[in-house]
Motif scaffolding. Structure first.
Motif, PDB file in Angstrom:
ATOM      1  N   ASP A 110       6.932   3.326  -0.368  1.00  0.00           N
ATOM      2  CA  ASP A 110       7.091   4.772  -0.473  1.00  0.00           C
ATOM      3  C   ASP A 110       7.573   5.184  -1.865  1.00  0.00           C
ATOM      4  O   ASP A 110       8.320   4.436  -2.516  1.00  0.00           O
ATOM      5  N   GLN A 115      -3.841   3.534   5.334  1.00  0.00           N
ATOM      6  CA  GLN A 115      -3.429   3.042   6.651  1.00  0.00           C
ATOM      7  C   GLN A 115      -4.537   2.229   7.333  1.00  0.00           C
ATOM      8  O   GLN A 115      -4.675   2.272   8.550  1.00  0.00           O
ATOM      9  N   ARG A 127       4.250  -1.304   3.393  1.00  0.00           N
ATOM     10  CA  ARG A 127       4.169   0.063   2.858  1.00  0.00           C
ATOM     11  C   ARG A 127       5.225   0.267   1.769  1.00  0.00           C
ATOM     12  O   ARG A 127       6.379  -0.134   1.918  1.00  0.00           O
ATOM     13  N   HIS A 146       0.827  -1.200   0.000  1.00  0.00           N
ATOM     14  CA  HIS A 146       0.000   0.000   0.000  1.00  0.00           C
ATOM     15  C   HIS A 146       0.869   1.261   0.000  1.00  0.00           C
ATOM     16  O   HIS A 146       1.973   1.259   0.552  1.00  0.00           O
ATOM     17  N   TYR A 199       1.715   5.263   1.161  1.00  0.00           N
ATOM     18  CA  TYR A 199       1.766   5.784   2.534  1.00  0.00           C
ATOM     19  C   TYR A 199       0.451   6.381   3.016  1.00  0.00           C
ATOM     20  O   TYR A 199       0.203   6.465   4.211  1.00  0.00           O
ATOM     21  N   GLU A 259       0.762  -2.201   9.963  1.00  0.00           N
ATOM     22  CA  GLU A 259       1.885  -2.817   9.250  1.00  0.00           C
ATOM     23  C   GLU A 259       2.286  -4.152   9.876  1.00  0.00           C
ATOM     24  O   GLU A 259       2.087  -4.377  11.068  1.00  0.00           O
TER      25      GLU A 259
END
Length: 420
Positions: free
Chosen positions: A151, A96, A149, A91, A93, A100
């Protein structure tokens, strides 16, 4: 004996749950195994909910199953059916919804309701009243979820611009307001990506997590929702801020304590189930009659006080509000809002580079599925074609020539014929 495709098929659909029929077809043709398939799932949404009242036995009736699925709940029925055993949710950032890390749970049939339920106590599942204790499940399937996550990665061009800016400003301000060159802001206001070292570390961590799951000869599905790169919450544009705030109040989820015991968790689920059933009943009644007397009577119910203000606001803009859609919007804003982040072109390309870094060390997928999510506005319609083109270029750069199936074009053609 497992069969091999000469080229990796890429099935592109509009609504995400439409990929299931292509996954089942690949299982039927023995290109992917019947059991314990792994999936790498790039998306701004987990898509791991469950059709709340669907009978668990529906998963064994293919046509009935397809008719029950929706964009947010198409994966877990395949887990209960035994086909999928591990999902790695990659996913951006701004998404949420699930914490995590590694999650292990059991997905099975609730003995008391014959519906599919899970043993996970994450808010994502509790807020939809999907948790049950392990001893209450039948025909349970172990399921592992990796939440990873990804980025954005700075390009050389970004670094050049940043270096040029630094040279032209020998005494930079210590605090950067707004969005700095090469820096993406996370939802909490911290830097999503800043220096090259941190983005490399993030990519390396994601790769490490995936390689611990995927062995060189593992058949797996690579699934990509284009809203991974740029994402809207369509309900934000349907309703005013005041209306949205009222929905958040009406549908608010009361979290249990982190150390809650089984009895407390079950009470939480029971309370949440009643709350959601009451809200569904209220909006179903409003579909039949939203007159002043009805609204006032419904607002007298526990937790419904703000209903009058909501209905007045909705009717001031539309004489006949779509109350079914209002209820669907409410279901999305219980413990956290749907992600909303329209990316710039630069950030989309930074995410493309990040995805390339993450996928490059992995074995080739057996099957690639892709969702556009543009007709319902989850992926901004003005960006979807560009994002799709970039993703397809990326896939061919990584895996060579692919066999492309633009299923959404055929579906739109059929719809046009039916309406003419």
């Amino acid at each position: 004996m497992k069969r091999s495709y000469s080229k990796i098929p890429v099935w592109i659909v509009e609504d995400h749950h439409e990929v299931v029929q292509h996954i089942y077809r690949a299982i039927g043709s023995r290109h992917i195994p019947m059991k314990e398939v792994k999936m790498v799932h790039l998306d701004s949404h987990p898509d791991l909910l469950i059709p709340v009242s669907m009978s668990a036995h529906t998963v064994f009736d293919k046509e009935a199953l397809f008719s029950e699925l929706s964009i947010e709940n198409w994966i877990m029925p395949m887990v209960y059916a035994g086909h999928v055993s591990h999902v790695a949710w990659l996913h951006p950032y701004w998404a949420q919804q699930i914490r995590e890390g590694e999650h292990e749970m059991c997905v099975g049939r609730d003995a008391s309701t014959n519906t599919i339920r899970v043993t996970s106590t994450d808010d994502y599942f509790l807020s939809d009243a999907l948790y049950v204790p392990a001893e209450q499940l039948r025909d349970g399937k172990p399921f592992r979820l990796s939440v990873i996550r990804v980025d954005p990665v700075q390009t050389a061009k970004d670094e050049d611009q940043l270096n040029t800016a630094k040279k032209s400003k020998p005494d930079p301000e210590p605090v950067c307001s707004g969005s700095c060159a090469g820096v993406s802001r996370a939802a909490d206001g911290s830097s999503g990506t800043s220096e090259t070292a941190s983005t490399e570390k993030s990519s390396a961590s994601a790769v490490g997590s995936l390689l611990s799951v995927l062995k060189p000869d593992d058949p797996y599905i690579l699934d990509i929702d284009l809203d991974f790169f740029s994402c809207k919450n369509p309900f934000k544009e349907m309703y005013t801020q005041e209306e949205y705030s009222i929905l958040q109040e009406l549908y608010s989820f009361e979290r249990p304590r982190e150390d809650a015991d089984e009895e407390t968790l079950c009470e939480c689920v029971e309370r949440r189930t009643r709350q959601l059933e009451d809200l569904e009943a209220v909006f179903a009644e409003l579909l039949e009659d939203d007159g002043e007397l009805t609204v006032e009577r419904l607002a007298d119910k526990h937790g419904m006080k703000s209903l009058v203000k909501l209905i007045c606001s909705l009717k001031s803009r539309n004489e006949s509000p779509d109350y079914e859609m209002v209820h669907q919007a409410g279901l999305t804003c219980d413990y956290s809002e749907l992600p909303h982040h329209v990316s710039s072109e630069a950030e989309i390309q930074q995410l493309m580079l990040a995805v390339r870094f993450v996928l490059q060390p992995l074995p080739k997928p057996t099957l690639i599925t892709m969702s556009r999510s543009s007709l319902d506005d989850y992926c901004p319609p003005g960006q979807v074609e560009s994002i799709q083109s970039s993703v397809l270029n990326l896939l061919e750069a990584l895996f060579g020539s692919v066999e492309l199936h633009k299923e959404y074009e055929e579906a739109s053609g059929e719809n046009a014929l039916q309406s003419s």
